[in-house]
Scaffold this active site. Sequence first.
Site, mmCIF file in Angstrom:
data_model
loop_
_atom_site.group_PDB
_atom_site.id
_atom_site.type_symbol
_atom_site.label_atom_id
_atom_site.label_comp_id
_atom_site.label_asym_id
_atom_site.label_seq_id
_atom_site.Cartn_x
_atom_site.Cartn_y
_atom_site.Cartn_z
ATOM 1 N N GLN A 139 -6.298 64.714 -17.457
ATOM 2 C CA GLN A 139 -6.040 64.701 -18.896
ATOM 3 C C GLN A 139 -4.935 63.720 -19.231
ATOM 4 O OE1 GLN A 139 -3.444 68.482 -19.884
ATOM 5 N NE2 GLN A 139 -5.009 69.027 -18.352
ATOM 6 N N ARG B 73 -9.285 65.125 -22.321
ATOM 7 C CA ARG B 73 -9.682 65.339 -20.922
ATOM 8 C C ARG B 73 -10.443 64.139 -20.374
ATOM 9 N NH1 ARG B 73 -9.661 70.206 -23.439
ATOM 10 N NH2 ARG B 73 -8.336 71.779 -22.435
ATOM 11 N N HIS C 75 -3.149 62.562 -15.720
ATOM 12 C CA HIS C 75 -2.573 63.453 -14.710
ATOM 13 C C HIS C 75 -3.427 64.698 -14.541
ATOM 14 C CE1 HIS C 75 -0.882 64.827 -18.564
ATOM 15 N NE2 HIS C 75 -0.860 66.036 -18.028
ATOM 16 N N HIS D 267 -2.270 62.790 -22.980
ATOM 17 C CA HIS D 267 -1.845 63.257 -24.290
ATOM 18 C C HIS D 267 -1.507 62.062 -25.178
ATOM 19 C CE1 HIS D 267 -1.830 67.079 -22.327
ATOM 20 N NE2 HIS D 267 -0.876 66.708 -21.501
#
EC number: 5.3.1.8
Length: 434
Positions: free
Chosen positions: A107, A309, A290, A109
């Site tokens: 994933q 994801r 990560h 962000h």
Amino acid sequence: MFVGITNSPRDYAWGSTTAIAGLLGYAPSGKPEAELWLGAHPGSPSVITDPAQVGGHTTLLDWITASPEAALGAPLGAPLGAPASPAAPRLSFLLKILAAQSPLSLQAHPTSERARTGFVLENAAGIPTDAADRNYRDPFHKPELIFALSETFEVLCGFRELREIRGILGEFRALDVASDNPQPGALDALERRLLGDDALRDCVDWLLRDGRGGDSGEVAWLVERVVALAESAAELAADGAILDYPLELATVRDLARAYPGDPGIVISLLTNRVSLKRGEVLYLPAGNIHAYLSGLGVELMASSDNVLRGGLSPKHIDVDELLEVLDFTPLPVPYLPPVVSSPGVSEYHPDVDDFVLVHIAAEAAAASGADGGVPMRQFTLTGPAIAICTAGGFLVAGAGASVALKRGESVYITPDEGTLTFAGVGDVFLATTP
């Protein structure tokens, strides 16, 4: 003010059944216990142990919403905007105890700007915030750090240099040549995509688009072949063979057992494979790909639920949006060293305004002075804080109140308590703002 808080661990399937209970000293539930959330995130806000202390409010979220100045302090609590606005009164961080028994999804962000834009666009499109195909559930970024509590904490994070990736593929080439049924074409398809100007982006794009289409195609063949070669490497190692990339090969085998056929198995070879030692910290900023593989740790993040994801998951993957969010620049492993502000007080300052992690540690030997006193540690707050004791016990005193904090207990601290004194032996992790 010191306000006792608690919560129930989240029972995600990848969680350990014993690690969090063992750390905090309570009987395991028998179910997976993946994450203990301490904060005011709507998904699982902390429960206030004595509601009468805060006007009858039962959760930290309810109290902050009703009395932001009392809970957050005037600078953070001033009513600056509507609830959906990033400027609204809110606790900017979420503290977690995380225990991974099996791998989490790959994933990344978003940045704050990307999160705000995506949130507005998905709202305008009428996508419910709880929809499975929603990317942005709030308008906030979600940088995070992880502090390893177990002897090792296993992680994939960030993209490798291309020369390292080619070295790993060279090992797979050698395994393929030595096999009874060489299939060089499977590895050829990947190597072709490592030759372009934007090789990592092209590889991830191809792996996710082609690889989620079913059991046919180049990616499915590549995943199958990589797993088979990793399994053959395990047999060679058992016979005494020396391998150049044993950890990467073991990762492929582990991921294949957890997520058979998933293209994330191959993406793992493009990323840094890290074994954090106890007490080491990684910082994962916006755009960093990560996945936590196994271990127990303290996780601290901006309070958000925005996750893009990229494999190792049956959940929604928006390839186009993921490619926009990912940072494909190969970088060193993002260790975050501490700032030791005084003996036994280690501070971890990432490059964001949302959170700081402080580790308070004191051993009995530190009390060996002539007066036989208890070890004392101090830290001065500049914002609201949450503290959890993971070992031993402390008397924590501030400007206006004090609280006894034992192993497994946690407390919310208003910023008016100022300089905190920790008297005792053990470990406390404190999350606050810079």
